[in-house]
Structures are given as structure tokens and as C-alpha cells.
Design a protein around this motif. Structure first.
Motif, mmCIF file in Angstrom:
data_model
loop_
_atom_site.group_PDB
_atom_site.id
_atom_site.type_symbol
_atom_site.label_atom_id
_atom_site.label_comp_id
_atom_site.label_asym_id
_atom_site.label_seq_id
_atom_site.Cartn_x
_atom_site.Cartn_y
_atom_site.Cartn_z
ATOM 1 N N MET A 1 0.847 -1.192 0.000
ATOM 2 C CA MET A 1 0.000 0.000 0.000
ATOM 3 C C MET A 1 0.877 1.234 0.000
ATOM 4 O O MET A 1 1.880 1.318 0.711
ATOM 5 N N ALA A 2 0.508 2.204 -0.800
ATOM 6 C CA ALA A 2 1.287 3.420 -0.869
ATOM 7 C C ALA A 2 1.210 4.156 0.450
ATOM 8 O O ALA A 2 0.188 4.211 1.099
ATOM 9 N N ARG B 1 -6.402 0.330 4.889
ATOM 10 C CA ARG B 1 -7.307 -0.738 4.471
ATOM 11 C C ARG B 1 -7.543 -1.686 5.647
ATOM 12 O O ARG B 1 -6.637 -2.003 6.403
ATOM 13 N N ALA C 1 -11.044 0.448 -2.207
ATOM 14 C CA ALA C 1 -10.316 1.530 -1.548
ATOM 15 C C ALA C 1 -10.284 1.367 -0.035
ATOM 16 O O ALA C 1 -9.485 2.033 0.636
ATOM 17 N N ARG D 1 -5.988 7.525 -2.344
ATOM 18 C CA ARG D 1 -7.056 6.580 -2.623
ATOM 19 C C ARG D 1 -7.781 6.986 -3.901
ATOM 20 O O ARG D 1 -8.071 8.165 -4.117
ATOM 21 N N GLU E 1 1.562 4.255 -7.498
ATOM 22 C CA GLU E 1 1.592 2.965 -6.800
ATOM 23 C C GLU E 1 0.181 2.493 -6.458
ATOM 24 O O GLU E 1 -0.167 1.320 -6.619
ATOM 25 N N GLU E 2 -0.652 3.412 -5.990
ATOM 26 C CA GLU E 2 -2.036 3.064 -5.672
ATOM 27 C C GLU E 2 -2.807 2.712 -6.946
ATOM 28 O O GLU E 2 -3.662 1.812 -6.947
ATOM 29 N N ARG F 1 -2.127 -0.833 -7.946
ATOM 30 C CA ARG F 1 -2.878 -1.753 -7.088
ATOM 31 C C ARG F 1 -4.327 -1.867 -7.556
ATOM 32 O O ARG F 1 -4.886 -2.967 -7.627
#
Length: 410
Positions: free
Chosen positions: A1-2, A54, A83, A296, A382-383, A386
Motif C-alpha cells: 500500500m502506498a 485498508r 479503496a 485513494r 503505486e495506488e 494496485r
């Protein structure tokens, strides 16, 4: 996770004021300030909305905690849970719809929401008075139509078999040929608790809108008149701290002040920077305003974007209305907890279209609404990876993530 790099700068005057107020009331109860800055409200709301980190939580529990997911379009509920939940798989939410443990129906703000079956049976009665008033907006097209007869005629139609909106309009127009068909269909939607039956809304499948009553879909389950007190407490648990106007805006209702006043002895109150009174649960989390908030990607009409009358706790005033343009809405990107960019997926793969994954190359375009530095862009990228890894087809040829302009707001 970022992860967003935590600032080492000196705390703002508002933060110092919040800290001082916290110390002042520490002996009286929970360590909370009397005045909440916008950042403090932001962090409290993100915590309640499961957006600070998360959470390992079943999808059904998350839908219940959030008091439903806005579902005017098909895909957004899946993006909302991605998210918020660690290890979320779209198939989990799809299975809830297929097993009828969750349903899609008109509830809050006269828009379609995805609720657990139990909530669907209580939330619709909670907002029914507003739906009854909505029927009066179409009275010119309903001259000579008795609402009770219309309601029962529509019930017979949709409980015989699920019907499309077009089929409902046409069948009702046969009974009331002098009425406006569109008004007849809208009135039926308002007067009856109609759910969209599957496969509509199921990830990876497609299907037109077909409607039946919630009781019929849930094998005869009966609606229950809810406790307004309980719903206020649930709202604060998912959206607080909040004002009376905030909840009224979220629910699309009025006259909730008396409920808050009845609950006042059980709640605590604050003021926001503008002096508005905010109510909250005494033991609810209110993180420090400097708590990191990772980026997010949210779909259009996400809960956190629509849950308050005053949305500045998430949407900076200068970006008001920027997550949409006319009738077109776009996904929102939160950076440091606030709206900082909008996004869309190419080739019809965005949350605003379709109902399942697409194959081939996937283009994600992120449009910053202001300056977005290199560190933030790296965290957003990065997010994005994902999100794309989970929400697009496993055989997607490539991910093309771009920072570019696709909407001209001038």
C-alpha cells in the motif's frame, strides 16, 4: 500500500489549538478538542470511512458499517470497497448480490444504493415519506390516478415476474391511458420498494434493469419501521462528527433535529471552524490531524464525497464541483485525505460504465486539480497499479498510467 510521507513541519496554529483543547478536557472524558479544524474533521471522517488504512473486514460487514454504498452506476460499489478493504475481491461482493444477502434499490437521496438485505428492509421505510413527497412533483402527469391503486397495480406486475422500467410504464399506461407514462413509472418507483434483480450489478456479468419488490425478492421478508435514533447513531459511526444538516443531506430528509436533541445526552458536541455544531459518539475515533492519509482512488459519487452538507472536510473549496462536469461525473483521487485529482479509465473500463472487467491495454488518466509533486505522483501511481491489478482483466496487455488533462473546467 502506498504511504504518504509524514510532514516534519511545525504544527499549524489550528493543530496547536486542537491539542490544547484536548488537554483541557482530558480530565472530563475522551481526549477530544472543543473545536475541530478541517484537517481534524477530515481524519476523523476518513477513519470512520475505512480510508486511512485498508481494513481486514468481510464485504458484508463493510457495507453494513457504511450504511450502504452509492450504486447509481454498476461498478462504483466494487471500487468503494477496493479503496477500503484489505485483500478485497470483487467476487465477494458479487456473491452477496447473487445470494440476495445484498440488494440494489432506491433509498437515500432518491438514488440507488447497495445495502445488506437487513438494511434494505429498514432504510427504505425510513425515507418513504420523502419518496411519497416526490410523487407530488409529477402530479400534472398523474391526473385521475389514485396512488393506492397505482401502487397495488404496479406490485402485481413486478411480483408476477421482474419487469423492466419500460414494461412497467407500458402496462400502467394501459390502465391509465390519459396519464403520462413516465410519471406513472416514476410514481411506481417511489411508492414501492423496488430492487434491481440480478444479474444486474454482478461483477463480470451484464443485465438490464429489472425490478421487483424487496419483500418478494427476499422470500416474503417484511419491511420494518426503523428507529430514527439507531440510524442517527449509525450515521455518526460512519460519517461523524457531523451536523444535523449533514445527516439530512445524506439521507435526503428534513426534520431530524428533534432526533439529535433526544440523543444529545448520549452524544458529545464540537464546533467546526465556522462555528457549526457537530455531534459525535463519545468513543468514536478522532485521529490526530497529522495522521498520514495514503492516496485513494474513489469512484464517482463515493460515500465520503456525498455524506455531508458541508463537504469541505474532503473537497477543498477551490475544487468544489471539479469531480464532475455537467451530467458527467469522474472518479476522485484523494491525496493527503483531500480531493486532489480526478481519474478515468479508457476503453469503457471506468467505474462509471459497464459491469465487468475488460481485456486488452488499460489506460488510466489522472488529471491533477492543482500542483502534485513528484513524491505524491509516485504514491498515486503505486495506488493506481494496485487498483488496476485487482479491477481489470488478468490478461490485460499493459497498464498505461498517465497524468494529463481530459476535462476543461474553463
Amino acid at each position: 500500500m502506498a504511504a504518504t510521507k509524514k510532514s516534519t513541519a511545525t504544527k499549524s496554529p489550528a493543530a496547536k489549538e486542537n491539542s490544547a483543547a484536548t488537554r483541557a478536557v482530558a480530565a472530563k472524558g475522551p481526549a477530544v478538542p472543543a473545536v475541530l479544524s478541517t484537517r481534524a474533521l477530515n481524519r476523523a471522517t476518513l477513519e470512520r470511512q475505512l480510508l486511512l488504512r485498508r481494513t481486514a473486514m468481510p464485504a458484508k460487514d463493510a457495507v453494513e458499517h457504511l450504511v450502504g454504498l452509492q450504486a447509481q452506476n454498476v461498478k462504483p460499489p466494487y471500487y468503494q470497497l477496493l479503496a477500503r478493504l484489505d485483500g478485497f475481491d470483487p467476487a465477494e461482493l458479487a456473491a452477496l448480490l447473487e445470494s440476495r444477502e445484498a440488494v440494489r434499490m432506491v433509498t437515500l437521496r432518491s438514488t440507488i444504493h447497495l445495502h445488506t438485505a437487513a438494511d434494505a428492509l429498514t432504510l427504505r421505510p425510513f425515507v418513504q415519506l420523502a419518496r411519497d413527497r416526490e410523487v407530488k412533483l409529477f402530479r400534472k402527469g398523474l391526473v385521475g390516478v389514485d396512488p393506492d391503486r397505482l401502487k397495488e397495480a404496479a406490485r402485481e406486475l413486478v411480483e408476477e415476474r421482474p419487469r423492466t422500467p419500460k414494461e412497467i410504464r407500458e402496462a400502467l399506461a394501459v390502465r391509465w391511458p390519459d396519464a403520462d407514462p413516465q410519471s406513472l413509472g416514476t410514481a411506481a418507483r417511489c411508492l414501492l420498494p423496488l430492487v434491481q434483480v440480478t444479474p444486474r450489478g454482478v461483477w463480470g456479468r451484464s443485465g438490464q434493469v429489472a425490478l421487483t419488490t424487496v419483500g418478494h425478492w427476499l422470500d416474503g421478508a417484511r419491511e420494518r419501521v426503523p428507529s430514527p435514533d439507531d440510524l442517527v447513531l449509525r450515521y455518526l459511526g460512519a460519517f461523524g462528527p457531523a451536523s444535523v444538516r449533514d445527516m439530512q443531506s445524506w439521507a435526503g430528509l428534513t426534520r431530524l433535529r428533534e432526533v439529535f436533541e433526544r440523543l444529545r445526552p448520549r452524544l458529545i458536541t464540537f464546533r467546526d471552524a465556522n462555528g457549526t455544531e457537530l455531534f459525535d459518539l463519545p468513543d468514536a475515533p478522532r485521529p490526530d490531524e497529522d495522521t498520514p492519509a495514503p492516496p485513494r482512488f474513489l469512484p464517482e459519487f463515493d460515500n465520503v464525497l456525498l455524506g455531508h452538507a458541508d463537504r469541505t472536510r474532503v473537497i477543498p473549496p477551490q475544487y468544489r464541483g471539479r469531480n464532475g462536469n455537467g451530467n458527467q461525473a469522474y472518479g476522485a483521487v484523494l491525496v493527503d485525505g483531500f480531493l486532489a485529482a480526478i481519474w478515468r479509465l479508457g476503453a469503457g473500463t471506468g467505474p462509471e460504465t459497464g459491469s465487468g472487467p475488460d481485456s486488452g491495454a488499460v489506460t488510466l488518466t489522472v488529471q491533477p486539480l492543482g500542483d502534485l509533486g513528484h513524491t505524491d505522483r509516485d504514491a498515486v501511481t503505486e495506488e493506481a497499479v494496485r487498483m488496476l491489478t485487482t479491477m481489470t482483466a488478468p490478461d490485460a496487455a499493459a497498464y498505461d498510467i498517465r497524468f494529463a488533462t481530459f476535462v476543461d473546467f474553463d
